[in-house]
Design a protein around this motif. Sequence first.
Motif, PDB file in Angstrom:
ATOM      1  N   LEU A 133       5.814 -73.779 -32.279  1.00 40.79           N
ATOM      2  CA  LEU A 133       6.834 -74.829 -32.305  1.00 40.79           C
ATOM      3  C   LEU A 133       8.163 -74.286 -32.820  1.00 40.79           C
ATOM      4  O   LEU A 133       9.232 -74.695 -32.371  1.00 40.79           O
ATOM      5  CB  LEU A 133       6.356 -75.983 -33.179  1.00 40.79           C
ATOM      6  N   VAL A 134       8.088 -73.335 -33.760  1.00 38.31           N
ATOM      7  CA  VAL A 134       9.304 -72.712 -34.270  1.00 38.31           C
ATOM      8  C   VAL A 134       9.996 -71.919 -33.162  1.00 38.31           C
ATOM      9  O   VAL A 134      11.225 -71.956 -33.014  1.00 38.31           O
ATOM     10  CB  VAL A 134       8.976 -71.804 -35.471  1.00 38.31           C
ATOM     11  N   ARG A 135       9.201 -71.200 -32.362  1.00 42.50           N
ATOM     12  CA  ARG A 135       9.794 -70.402 -31.271  1.00 42.50           C
ATOM     13  C   ARG A 135      10.529 -71.281 -30.272  1.00 42.50           C
ATOM     14  O   ARG A 135      11.495 -70.841 -29.647  1.00 42.50           O
ATOM     15  CB  ARG A 135       8.700 -69.591 -30.564  1.00 42.50           C
ATOM     16  N   GLU A 136      10.053 -72.519 -30.114  1.00 41.19           N
ATOM     17  CA  GLU A 136      10.700 -73.431 -29.171  1.00 41.19           C
ATOM     18  C   GLU A 136      12.151 -73.661 -29.550  1.00 41.19           C
ATOM     19  O   GLU A 136      13.029 -73.710 -28.687  1.00 41.19           O
ATOM     20  CB  GLU A 136       9.941 -74.759 -29.148  1.00 41.19           C
ATOM     21  N   LEU A 137      12.435 -73.798 -30.856  1.00 43.24           N
ATOM     22  CA  LEU A 137      13.815 -73.992 -31.293  1.00 43.24           C
ATOM     23  C   LEU A 137      14.562 -72.676 -31.460  1.00 43.24           C
ATOM     24  O   LEU A 137      15.790 -72.662 -31.446  1.00 43.24           O
ATOM     25  CB  LEU A 137      13.840 -74.779 -32.607  1.00 43.24           C
ATOM     26  N   SER A 138      13.824 -71.579 -31.659  1.00 41.30           N
ATOM     27  CA  SER A 138      14.506 -70.289 -31.849  1.00 41.30           C
ATOM     28  C   SER A 138      15.268 -69.855 -30.606  1.00 41.30           C
ATOM     29  O   SER A 138      16.229 -69.089 -30.692  1.00 41.30           O
ATOM     30  CB  SER A 138      13.487 -69.210 -32.246  1.00 41.30           C
ATOM     31  N   CYS A 139      14.833 -70.347 -29.431  1.00 41.01           N
ATOM     32  CA  CYS A 139      15.530 -69.969 -28.196  1.00 41.01           C
ATOM     33  C   CYS A 139      16.594 -70.988 -27.803  1.00 41.01           C
ATOM     34  O   CYS A 139      17.110 -70.945 -26.673  1.00 41.01           O
ATOM     35  CB  CYS A 139      14.533 -69.774 -27.061  1.00 41.01           C
ATOM     36  N   CYS A 140      16.920 -71.882 -28.715  1.00 36.53           N
ATOM     37  CA  CYS A 140      17.955 -72.880 -28.446  1.00 36.53           C
ATOM     38  C   CYS A 140      19.334 -72.239 -28.613  1.00 36.53           C
ATOM     39  O   CYS A 140      19.664 -71.709 -29.680  1.00 36.53           O
ATOM     40  CB  CYS A 140      17.790 -74.058 -29.400  1.00 36.53           C
ATOM     41  N   ARG A 141      20.145 -72.287 -27.577  1.00 34.06           N
ATOM     42  CA  ARG A 141      21.469 -71.650 -27.626  1.00 34.06           C
ATOM     43  C   ARG A 141      22.363 -72.314 -28.667  1.00 34.06           C
ATOM     44  O   ARG A 141      23.110 -71.645 -29.376  1.00 34.06           O
ATOM     45  CB  ARG A 141      22.138 -71.721 -26.250  1.00 34.06           C
ATOM     46  N   ALA A 142      22.271 -73.646 -28.763  1.00 35.05           N
ATOM     47  CA  ALA A 142      23.141 -74.367 -29.695  1.00 35.05           C
ATOM     48  C   ALA A 142      22.820 -74.046 -31.152  1.00 35.05           C
ATOM     49  O   ALA A 142      23.651 -74.258 -32.033  1.00 35.05           O
ATOM     50  CB  ALA A 142      23.027 -75.871 -29.455  1.00 35.05           C
ATOM     51  N   LEU A 143      21.602 -73.525 -31.412  1.00 36.18           N
ATOM     52  CA  LEU A 143      21.188 -73.232 -32.781  1.00 36.18           C
ATOM     53  C   LEU A 143      21.209 -71.736 -33.087  1.00 36.18           C
ATOM     54  O   LEU A 143      20.676 -71.316 -34.117  1.00 36.18           O
ATOM     55  CB  LEU A 143      19.777 -73.784 -33.034  1.00 36.18           C
ATOM     56  N   ARG A 144      21.802 -70.963 -32.211  1.00 35.95           N
ATOM     57  CA  ARG A 144      21.859 -69.516 -32.455  1.00 35.95           C
ATOM     58  C   ARG A 144      22.712 -69.244 -33.694  1.00 35.95           C
ATOM     59  O   ARG A 144      23.873 -69.639 -33.778  1.00 35.95           O
ATOM     60  CB  ARG A 144      22.450 -68.812 -31.234  1.00 35.95           C
ATOM     61  N   GLY A 145      22.095 -68.610 -34.690  1.00 39.27           N
ATOM     62  CA  GLY A 145      22.796 -68.318 -35.936  1.00 39.27           C
ATOM     63  C   GLY A 145      22.885 -69.508 -36.869  1.00 39.27           C
ATOM     64  O   GLY A 145      23.527 -69.424 -37.921  1.00 39.27           O
ATOM     65  N   ARG A 146      22.239 -70.630 -36.505  1.00 39.99           N
ATOM     66  CA  ARG A 146      22.259 -71.841 -37.321  1.00 39.99           C
ATOM     67  C   ARG A 146      20.906 -72.027 -38.006  1.00 39.99           C
ATOM     68  O   ARG A 146      19.866 -71.627 -37.469  1.00 39.99           O
ATOM     69  CB  ARG A 146      22.547 -73.070 -36.454  1.00 39.99           C
TER      70      ARG A 146
END
Length: 414
Positions: free
Chosen positions: A254-267
């Motif tokens: 589930l964490v990996r699902e958000l890790s590939c989110c462009r809007a959250l890169r570096g966030r």
Amino acid sequence: MAFLVAGTLRVAAMVADTQESLRRKGKYSTQGPKVALTLSSPGVSASTVAVLEGIFRALRVESWQRREALVQGFLGELAGFREQLDAHGGPVGCVLVALVAPSGLLRQPQQLVQELSRCGALRGCPKVFLLLSSAPGAAPEPGAFLTSLGELCGRCPHWSLLQLLTEVFCRIAEEFSGATYCPVLRSSLRGALCLGDMEPWGLEAFQEELAQFREWLDAHRGPVSCALVALMAHGGPQGQLLGADGQEVQPEALVRELSCCRALRGRPKIFLLQACRGGHRDAGLGPTALSWFWRWLRAPPATPSHADVLQVYADAQGSSSRGPTAGSSDQADILMVYAAAEGCVAYRDETGSDFIQTLVEVLRADPKGDLLELLTEVNRRVCELDVLGPDSDERRKACLEIRSSLRRRLCLQA
């Protein structure tokens, strides 16, 4: 005496109906047939009726009817519908009624609602009313409300109805920013109502929800500063989350699902996990082994056996390690907080989770503090609590586990 017996039997029947409807605590049982009625005034477009029927299909409605009448005749039509349901003979799981009339003519719909509340077949069962108004001379196509509701009912059948409606309201607010139009719901439901016949918090739903959340963030026009996800489920001995359907998923997926989110890169991406990580019930270390005399003198409470440990994983050579310990760059900026130490039970009771409640207290007291420092204070308070194990009267201890790859200090309020 006959009056007393009749009254007692009537109350007993009402209790039985309620228990049947709310068979699972906090959730309506809709195992009986779901029926729907579209009651519209003359001139309502065929496309609007078609969208309503599509919504009924997505919500697994077994049968629906359409009746056309002037608004003044709606009450009589509902009375006939109620008599039809009472004559059905068996229990009804749920009823959905769409009332479509020109704007301003459905000002006081309580009479219509009360007509179905008198239905014996629907006692203790959810009754859903869609009160839809159409402006004179409006376009024949369905409006934003029905269009969004129809789309979400097809895509997210595992959502509760309140979830669906809240998301519809959000979409309408974004589409008509600055407008005075806003839908309103009034609810006296006593539990979650899931009409799609799917487990609302199954693990496939977790994955799908996060995937949709990621897509929504990537489509968001403005910058995103932080994402916070709370996951609450049963847990297994290997740290996996367990769904009511027996399916398993590792939190890391589930964490990996958000890790590939462009809007959250570096966030920063924050995950709060209220789930067991095994079956061990920690009795703690220290004063619990002392005699009753020292406990009577208010000796310090026992310390959880997993407390007071700090582990740091790093690559000693300073290279960009891809090993399982130091972590890769796509694992950066993640904060995971477990309600239990590895292998241990995560406690909660009828009042809720000690972890979540303590977290709320600490954040309210110091909303501008550094989050890692605040979580350390949350852990201190949780470690000081004594909880009763579900299988004995002995006091148990709990301890959080905090995993962080944050690269900057994080304060939720500036």
